[in-house]
Design an enzyme around this catalytic site. Sequence first.
Site, PDB file in Angstrom:
ATOM      1  N   GLU A   1       1.706  -0.608  -4.991  1.00  0.00           N
ATOM      2  CA  GLU A   1       0.630   0.349  -5.263  1.00  0.00           C
ATOM      3  C   GLU A   1       1.310   1.719  -5.253  1.00  0.00           C
ATOM      4  OE1 GLU A   1      -3.201   2.739  -3.798  1.00  0.00           O
ATOM      5  OE2 GLU A   1      -1.456   2.406  -2.570  1.00  0.00           O
TER       6      GLU A   1
ATOM      7  N   ASP B   1       0.837  -1.201   0.000  1.00  0.00           N
ATOM      8  CA  ASP B   1       0.000   0.000   0.000  1.00  0.00           C
ATOM      9  C   ASP B   1       0.876   1.256   0.000  1.00  0.00           C
ATOM     10  OD1 ASP B   1      -2.829   0.939   0.429  1.00  0.00           O
ATOM     11  OD2 ASP B   1      -1.956   1.852   2.205  1.00  0.00           O
TER      12      ASP B   1
END
Length: 572
Positions: free
Chosen positions: A297, A221
């Site tokens: 990401e 993330d």
Amino acid sequence: MATETSTRSTTSATTGSEWWRTAVIYQIYPRSFADASGDGIGDLPGITGRLSSLAELGVDAIWLSPFYTSPQNDAGYDVADYCDVDPLFGTLDDFDRMLETAHSHGIRVIVDLVPNHSSDQHRWFQAALAAGPGSEERDRYTFRDGRGENGELPPNNWQSVFGGSAWSRVTEADGEPGQWYLHLFDSSQPDFNWDNRWVHEQFLDVLRFWLDRGVDGFRVDVAHGLIKVEGLPDWAPPVEGGSMGGGSASLEPEISAEPEGAATLPPYWAQEGVHEIYREWRELLDSYDGDRALCAEAWVDPLPKLAKWVRPDEMHQAFNFVYLETPWKASALRTVIDDSLDAFGEVGAPSTWVLSNHDVVRHASRLALTADNLQGHGIGPKTKGLPDPVVGLRRARAATALMLALPGSAYLYQGEELGLPEVIDLPDEARQDPTFLRTNGERYGRDGCRVPIPWEAEAPACGFSETGESWLPQPAGWGAFARSEQRGVDGSTLELYRQMLALRAEHGLGLSTLKWLQTESDDVLAFTTAGITVMANIGTTDAALPSGASIILASAPLDGDVLPPDTTVWLR
Ligand code: NOJ
């Protein structure tokens, strides 16, 4: 058609086992996938119970969004314990069972790692609050004294991705207002200080914990956000209202004039220092048996810059958000496909492709929006340019048929195989995305793509939960999209996906070489790959199909020898 113009391929696997180079990876958003406990929130046993349908669909791997202990202020991206399962989702034993079942179906499992920030309820942050200014514990997060005479102003002008200031002030042990802490997202998501080696060690342990349990990799993330420029200087977007609008931090770097963007890059995104971190993680993954993968990401633009995240000693994959954000226009699509294969190929990595996830408007709606819609803003009843659902679904099917023919690895988001649209008319009181709450409803946020999956048309909550509970209300008519209505039905979106995945695997499209073909119109894209010709009509008028070609797949019904608008075919 038929003149070859140029050739592009994804880099070949150097060993047969580099599954991630070609894998189709299906994103499960656990709270909305399948609810076995009946509380209206999806869970791990629910996932386990539905894995056979994913095996039937033909995916190679699943990626699970966070299921860890969390107060759920950002649907689990606010982690309070990286090495445990939140009771909402089950237990570690449930995780092990899910993993084993997935592996028994030949499906690999990637879990989400959230290293930019934790929950404010994490014991590390609670210890930092208790320990006070100047302590070792505070140094694990990004605390600063405020500006102004009494420290009453935030340390700098950074804005949260979700709206509002990126700083919150704490009350110290003496009851007085004290230091401020940075949160690029919600105030309940304090940013770590990755200049502190202690933080590195903790995350290496977290990686080991899940690798030892047998996971096949991690989706990382905010992989572009961990390192901030020293001194945390003020920053303002060069163009007013960057892509998240209102001067807020965007998930993606603002456009900069220079490729490296040194002058205008936000001081919290895409800093060089992040690469060291991933090199160390890569070493750790490489020390494990099997073939474990890291996927970034990272909202990084342009593509050659993003490719730095997947150099040979860093991550294996990075989400191709440049592709996701490309408008439904032939020339733009051809350019992004070429640029992606070139940029990733340059560093020996596969390109990835993605059209939907839990943060963006579902592509069955997005591709038919008729007005600009900034990433993260979502859509709702008052949005301008709302999509025609029929056009949206038709384009989504054509877009996916184009994407799944491309060399590299593709990500699917749960429900897209059912043709789910974005849910536009969620009642305000049902919305839970911090984006909606932090902007007082000015941005609808991401709830519309997170509505629980319809499995069976006639069952309570469309089969999502036996009790009929659903943490976001499913709209009227949701049952029409249910898997039960599409399974075995010729021409359904589910059967189209199944057919695409089967043909993609059978013909080895993920590892193939793409050769562009000239077409009669600039609105028609055509290429060959592994003996298959792919044609996509992105214009508004019919195009001729090559005579004598046999059609092996069509994203929409065909009538005669023409390829209608918003349609993709695979031919032989
Ligand atoms: C990206 C995740 O995909 C999104 O859902 C989350 O809100 C932010 N990172 C913060 O963790």
